[in-house]
Design an enzyme around this catalytic site. Structure first.
Site, PDB file in Angstrom:
ATOM      1  N   VAL A 119       8.130  -5.875  20.866  1.00 44.12           N
ATOM      2  CA  VAL A 119       8.990  -5.955  21.384  1.00 44.12           C
ATOM      3  C   VAL A 119      10.076  -5.071  20.317  1.00 44.12           C
ATOM      4  O   VAL A 119      11.453  -5.278  20.560  1.00 44.12           O
ATOM      5  CB  VAL A 119       9.627  -7.490  21.733  1.00 44.12           C
ATOM      6  CG1 VAL A 119       9.036  -8.127  22.691  1.00 44.12           C
ATOM      7  CG2 VAL A 119       9.636  -8.212  20.449  1.00 44.12           C
TER       8      VAL A 119
ATOM      9  N   GLY B  24       2.188   4.911   1.115  1.00 43.67           N
ATOM     10  CA  GLY B  24       2.327   5.144   2.193  1.00 43.67           C
ATOM     11  C   GLY B  24       3.082   4.346   3.065  1.00 43.67           C
ATOM     12  O   GLY B  24       3.500   4.813   4.237  1.00 43.67           O
TER      13      GLY B  24
ATOM     14  N   ALA C 117       0.862  -1.253   0.091  1.00 42.39           N
ATOM     15  CA  ALA C 117      -0.034   0.029  -0.223  1.00 42.39           C
ATOM     16  C   ALA C 117       0.658   1.231   0.061  1.00 42.39           C
ATOM     17  O   ALA C 117       1.729   1.439   0.850  1.00 42.39           O
ATOM     18  CB  ALA C 117      -0.847  -0.046   1.143  1.00 42.39           C
TER      19      ALA C 117
ATOM     20  N   HIS D 133       1.098  34.851  24.941  1.00 47.19           N
ATOM     21  CA  HIS D 133       1.027  34.269  26.247  1.00 47.19           C
ATOM     22  C   HIS D 133      -0.711  34.340  26.171  1.00 47.19           C
ATOM     23  O   HIS D 133      -1.340  35.352  25.501  1.00 47.19           O
ATOM     24  CB  HIS D 133       1.118  35.324  27.351  1.00 47.19           C
ATOM     25  CG  HIS D 133       0.637  35.080  28.757  1.00 47.19           C
ATOM     26  ND1 HIS D 133       1.229  34.043  29.377  1.00 47.19           N
ATOM     27  CD2 HIS D 133      -0.451  35.533  29.397  1.00 47.19           C
ATOM     28  CE1 HIS D 133       0.369  33.970  30.720  1.00 47.19           C
ATOM     29  NE2 HIS D 133      -0.593  34.756  30.517  1.00 47.19           N
TER      30      HIS D 133
ATOM     31  N   GLY E 108       8.413  -0.421  25.160  1.00 47.63           N
ATOM     32  CA  GLY E 108       8.932   0.234  24.479  1.00 47.63           C
ATOM     33  C   GLY E 108       8.073   1.252  23.977  1.00 47.63           C
ATOM     34  O   GLY E 108       6.685   1.400  24.408  1.00 47.63           O
TER      35      GLY E 108
END
Length: 498
Positions: free
Chosen positions: A300, A44, A42, A474, A188
């Site tokens: 993992v 992308g 695909a 701000h 992770g």
């Protein structure tokens, strides 16, 4: 392109249409090169279809539901109902919009698109096999090639992704129902991001990690707020363990068995288990533990897709982990063959791949391009987000700098307080002698957006004075960057100075 037993030619062959490949193709097209982009799945790649984009869509959607359900402090009381099917449809719509956009951009830049699987026949030829009955294959000669085949999830022994209860990240992002319970193997960035997604959907989540903390490689100051937020979401952790096996449970669901990582290594377990032994991770116990759950997600890590290309036929070398090593100009050991993206090594980041793809295209076109990793950002879309760029304080000191640091906590930010999300801080590392910004780290709201300013500061050679003297609107979160620079200079206004 002609399908069949014929040979065609192209100036630039690009294998893989992920963020590295399609960017390289578009840039090469812009430089008036004849470009052919080969993709087997695909447009992308993993990022747009199965990784970065769908995961961030679900992170955003589940954040909306969670924030609505936990906004009592703001006087908002809600019990949102999550329609997972509609959420997935929305996510898929985002993905479809982006992937169709990639295809249109390639065509608009005169890129020839070819569907199929490419293998090198020699250093100037690939054989492209087309999927589908009777589609056959063809040979394609090239002057230059860019390998951008990406990466795939790492499997661990006894947990095959083809088994229905066992999920990789792609499968987890396409579930049709919310699991009641789940074990996530690996703490992770992928494991932690998806653990939070499912916890916010109501899944009972346990994370099994062979090391002694989450997010290996990140400083404790960055990990601490993420771990606390995960605890608040009800996520349980078992550190010092590795998933060993699973089997169907008599009462429905599955039983996942985990054992101490040191024991798994001693038993001749996976490479990951042996790495745990080498790390010296503290073990939580000496006995196996079991979890009765509906699903198990294995996260993992990822490994390069370099074993499907017959690289040896082209003379392209890989290292012991399967990565194609490149120089700063994205060249492999074969001068006219380049590599970009995950297959070219760490860090495996989509934006790093895109940058490498641009460099490869420009070098092929004769431009004086090269990639500098000095200001390469990294982001973890956990809750809260983590973002880093440049050198950490220890790395800067190891490189010979006398460092000065500045920090600003989001709890002192008016804008962060108005969002109800004020955990974390901005930290800047600079050279004490001249004030040049060397690195930065952020944990907190919108860290992924805020880090860009600090990456630009490093790229431009800006100093602490430059950042501090730049007037920030701000109330905004970006004021925290200015205040961190001021803190390093000793004159922050809204926090105590060092």
């Amino acid at each position: 392109m002609v399908v069949g037993d014929v040979t065609t030619g192209t100036d630039v062959l690009i294998i893989g249409a992920g963020p590295a490949g399609y960017v390289a193709a578009i840039r090469a097209g812009q430089l008036d090169l004849d470009v052919t982009l080969v993709e087997k799945d695909a447009y992308g790649g993993t990022c747009l279809n199965y990784g970065c984009i769908p995961s961030k869509a679900l992170i955003t959607a589940t954040d909306v539901a969670h924030e609505a359900a936990t906004a009592e402090e703001m006087g908002i009381h809600a019990d949102p109902a999550v329609d997972l099917a509609r959420m997935m449809d929305w996510k898929d719509g985002v993905v479809d919009q982006l992937t169709s956009g990639v295809e249109k951009l390639c065509k608009a830049n005169q890129v020839n698109l070819l569907e199929g699987t490419a293998r090198f026949a020699d250093e100037n030829t690939v054989r492209v096999s087309h999927s589908g009955e009777g589609q056959g294959s063809e040979s394609l000669e090239f002057e230059h090639a860019v390998v951008a085949t990406g990466s795939r999830p790492i499997q661990i022994p006894n947990f095959e992704f083809g088994d229905e209860p066992v999920l990789d990240s792609k499968q987890a992002l396409a579930l049709e129902s919310v699991p009641d319970s789940m074990v996530v193997v690996g703490a992770g960035y992928i494991g932690m991001e998806l653990a939070s997604v499912f916890a916010k959907l109501g899944t009972d989540v346990t994370v099994v990690e062979m090391l002694d903390s989450i997010l290996p490689g990140y400083d404790d100051d960055l990990k601490r707020p993420v771990k606390q937020r995960a605890n608040d979401l009800g996520i349980d952790f078992e550190f010092g363990y590795t998933a060993a096996d699973w089997h169907d449970h008599d009462e429905g669901g599955i039983r996942v068995v985990a054992e101490p990582a040191e024991q798994a290594a001693a038993d001749g377990g996976s490479e990951a288990s042996r790495a745990a032994e080498a790390s010296g991770a503290e073990q939580a116990a000496d006995e196996r533990i079991e979890f009765d759950v509906e699903r198990v997600l294995v996260a993992v890590g990822r490994q390069p897709v370099s074993d499907t290309l017959d690289l040896e036929a082209a003379g392209v070398e890989t290292n012991e982990r399967g990565f194609i090593e490149t120089d700063s100009r994205a060249r492999t050991n074969v001068d006219h063959i380049f590599a970009a993206g995950d297959v070219a090594g760490e860090p495996m980041l989509a934006h790093k791949g895109s940058a490498e793809g641009k460099v490869a295209a420009e070098v092929i076109a004769g431009e004086p391009a090269a990639l500098d990793h000095q200001a390469m950002p990294a982001v973890v879309f956990t809750d809260p987000e983590i973002a880093t760029v440049g050198m950490t304080e220890p790395e800067a000191e190891e490189a010979g700098f006398d460092t000065v640091t500045g920090q600003f906590p989001f709890r002192a930010s008016g804008r962060a307080l108005t969002t109800g999300d004020s955990d974390g801080s901005v930290k800047i590392v600079a050279d004490d002698a001249d004030g040049y910004v060397l690195g930065a780290s952020i944990v907190g709201p919108e860290a992924s957006e805020l880090i860009a300013e600090l990456g630009l500061a490093i790229e431009l050679g800006a100093t602490l004075e430059d950042v501090a003297a730049t007037v920030h609107a701000h109330p905004t979160l970006s004021e925290s960057v200015m205040e961190a620079a001021e803190n390093a200079l000793g004159h922050a206004i809204h926090t105590l100075n060092r």
